[in-house]
Design a protein around this motif. Sequence first.
Motif, PDB file in Angstrom:
ATOM      1  N   ASP A   1       1.917   9.705   1.718  1.00 60.01           N
ATOM      2  CA  ASP A   1       2.072   8.510   2.545  1.00 60.01           C
ATOM      3  C   ASP A   1       0.733   8.148   3.174  1.00 60.01           C
ATOM      4  O   ASP A   1      -0.296   8.804   2.947  1.00 60.01           O
ATOM      5  N   ASP A   2       0.725   7.083   3.989  1.00 57.54           N
ATOM      6  CA  ASP A   2      -0.520   6.613   4.597  1.00 57.54           C
ATOM      7  C   ASP A   2      -1.147   7.688   5.484  1.00 57.54           C
ATOM      8  O   ASP A   2      -2.371   7.837   5.520  1.00 57.54           O
TER       9      ASP A   2
ATOM     10  N   ASP B   1       3.842   0.821  -7.640  1.00 56.12           N
ATOM     11  CA  ASP B   1       3.829  -0.574  -7.204  1.00 56.12           C
ATOM     12  C   ASP B   1       2.370  -0.997  -7.095  1.00 56.12           C
ATOM     13  O   ASP B   1       1.624  -0.445  -6.294  1.00 56.12           O
TER      14      ASP B   1
ATOM     15  N   ALA C   1      -3.176  -1.986  -1.743  1.00 57.38           N
ATOM     16  CA  ALA C   1      -3.337  -1.886  -0.280  1.00 57.38           C
ATOM     17  C   ALA C   1      -3.897  -0.522   0.098  1.00 57.38           C
ATOM     18  O   ALA C   1      -4.756  -0.404   0.980  1.00 57.38           O
ATOM     19  N   ALA C   2      -3.420   0.534  -0.587  1.00 55.32           N
ATOM     20  CA  ALA C   2      -3.914   1.875  -0.296  1.00 55.32           C
ATOM     21  C   ALA C   2      -5.377   2.018  -0.699  1.00 55.32           C
ATOM     22  O   ALA C   2      -6.178   2.632   0.016  1.00 55.32           O
TER      23      ALA C   2
ATOM     24  N   ASP D   1       0.869  -3.690  -5.936  1.00 51.67           N
ATOM     25  CA  ASP D   1       0.440  -4.241  -4.652  1.00 51.67           C
ATOM     26  C   ASP D   1       0.287  -3.143  -3.602  1.00 51.67           C
ATOM     27  O   ASP D   1      -0.662  -3.147  -2.808  1.00 51.67           O
ATOM     28  N   ARG D   2       1.232  -2.188  -3.600  1.00 57.09           N
ATOM     29  CA  ARG D   2       1.149  -1.092  -2.639  1.00 57.09           C
ATOM     30  C   ARG D   2      -0.069  -0.205  -2.923  1.00 57.09           C
ATOM     31  O   ARG D   2      -0.767   0.214  -2.013  1.00 57.09           O
ATOM     32  N   THR D   3      -0.313   0.034  -4.214  1.00 59.89           N
ATOM     33  CA  THR D   3      -1.487   0.843  -4.570  1.00 59.89           C
ATOM     34  C   THR D   3      -2.763   0.116  -4.194  1.00 59.89           C
ATOM     35  O   THR D   3      -3.716   0.726  -3.694  1.00 59.89           O
TER      36      THR D   3
END
Length: 612
Positions: free
Chosen positions: A364-365, A111, A117-118, A113-115
């Motif tokens: 995960d985060d 994803d 954000a990371a 957008d998720r990448t």
Amino acid sequence: MPDEPADPQPPRALALAADFPTPTRDDWRALVAAVLAKSGAGADVDPEAALTSTTYDGIAIKPLYTADDLPAGDAAGLPGRPPFVRGATTADATAAGWDVRTRHAGSAQPDADRTNAAVLNDLETGATSVWLVLGAQGIAVDDLPAVLADVYLDLAPVVLDAGADTVAAASALLALAERRGVAAADLRGSFGADPIGLRARTGADAELGMLRTLAEQGGAAAGMCLATVDGTVYHDAGASDAQEIGIATAVGVAYLRALTEAGLDVDAALAALEFRLAVTAEQFPAIAKLRAARRVWDRVAELCGASAERRGQRQHAVTSAAMLTRRDPWVNLLRTTIGCFAAAVGGADAVTVLPFDHALGAPDDFGRRIARNTQSVLHDESSLARVVDPAGGSWFVESLTDQLAEAAWAVFAGIERAGGALAALDDGTVEGLLADTRAGRDDDIAHRRAPITGVSEFAHVDEAPVERTPWPPAAGGPLPPRRYAEPFEALRDRADAQAERPAVFLATLGPPAVHSARAGFAANLFQAGGLACVTGPVEEFADAGTTVACLCSSDKTYADEAEVAAKALRDAGATQVWLAGKGEYEGVDDTLFAGCDALAVLRRTHDELGVS
């Protein structure tokens, strides 16, 4: 009048350990020989030979090193100068720390957008550059602008790892920089071309022509490396330290040839390469590996006629994926911390700590945060970034570095004689090298001479599973990656899949003081295969719900009771009887002991219990 102060006396020299006699090598040998004699090794054993081990590269690791073990001459040199053993790629050799590089590969369903954000979270909380896996095994190249949204491309280096899509990914990054008004000359990082590594991993064609294309289209991006020589490909396939260095050096030479044929001079071609090497929880070999790799590459560059100041090897150290476990993954936190420490001490320019849950899938985060903070603690709180080559001068490290460099050069020369890296990969030369090393390591793991904490030793059978989104399936190639823990984890998976956990009965003979040590040893071994252990006297076997038993006691007790106990177990329904220890007794099928083939014991036990 007050007395005038007496003239200050010069400080007295401080003599460390001055009140103690100076020990000699013979003193040490005598003390160690006495201890070995008490352990049953015999009075005539040579203490140094008895405690010497051998690496997979044939290097003897001695128990004692002195100044006599230092390499002849000044093999290490000075920081920032040839042969660059002591690190730093500039002559001023100031300790400026290392680049904290985090890896992002999406997952089975990446994803953007998720990448993104990371990536932003990493850069805001300790990371200084990002490593992006793109293409079939990672993030879509078309998603690169979204993944790098709000990333300051002139501040944060970007390293691409796009396989067959490398040229397209490089074009996308350059176009993105142009749209944002960032000059190509201000970009830092690497386009990451590694066509030979791609062939080794996936079997795809090795398109060395992509190096020419990158040299043409990325000419203005002088701060970007064009190619990454990824030694972790060979490490993950089972290479020893010297083999990883030697193969990576041969690949680097192949890329040097391609780049100079594309019109770059030798100095420019050297500046266009970055080497990626694995660091493991074996601290000293990992330190020596990085130092030896720089020495070997300096010699290659010297023979190519490079300027002395351009012969330093740019290194990206990555904590080994092969050493990580899926079972008890929290132990990976310790493994990666040691690997990161070794990378820092060994002088890597950039370091990536893989998250503890990397072997399970996309981290995960929390996993990424702990990986970043591992580097922050070592870089800032532990002040490792303030010292250049802290291992320099260590008799052991200098000796190991020298021997590792010599062994790696021999591997490199052999590959060159076979026609170079690509030819050696295609004709099976490289696989032949790795197969022998893998066989030796597999044997050590099976016999637990190379224990894996939480997996082959001290397994937690009832551990709560850690779930992660899996990585995309790896493409098949001539050198597929393997993790060291896989054989034991496969047995655990089989045991966990049963409707009820299979068990072994530990039949104890005598009081606890007599049987507890061997009962504990047997339980530790059987639990490594996912088997539950029920402990009790022989009379309780019938109610244990299993057909496999293991006798546990002392040798003296076995002499008196083992055969009687084995018969009682057989009469109660036991179809397989083990004995913890050594010796032959009627009714006992086989024995298990320190150094036995634990995998063979567990597979036989699984088969007897019907675990499939």
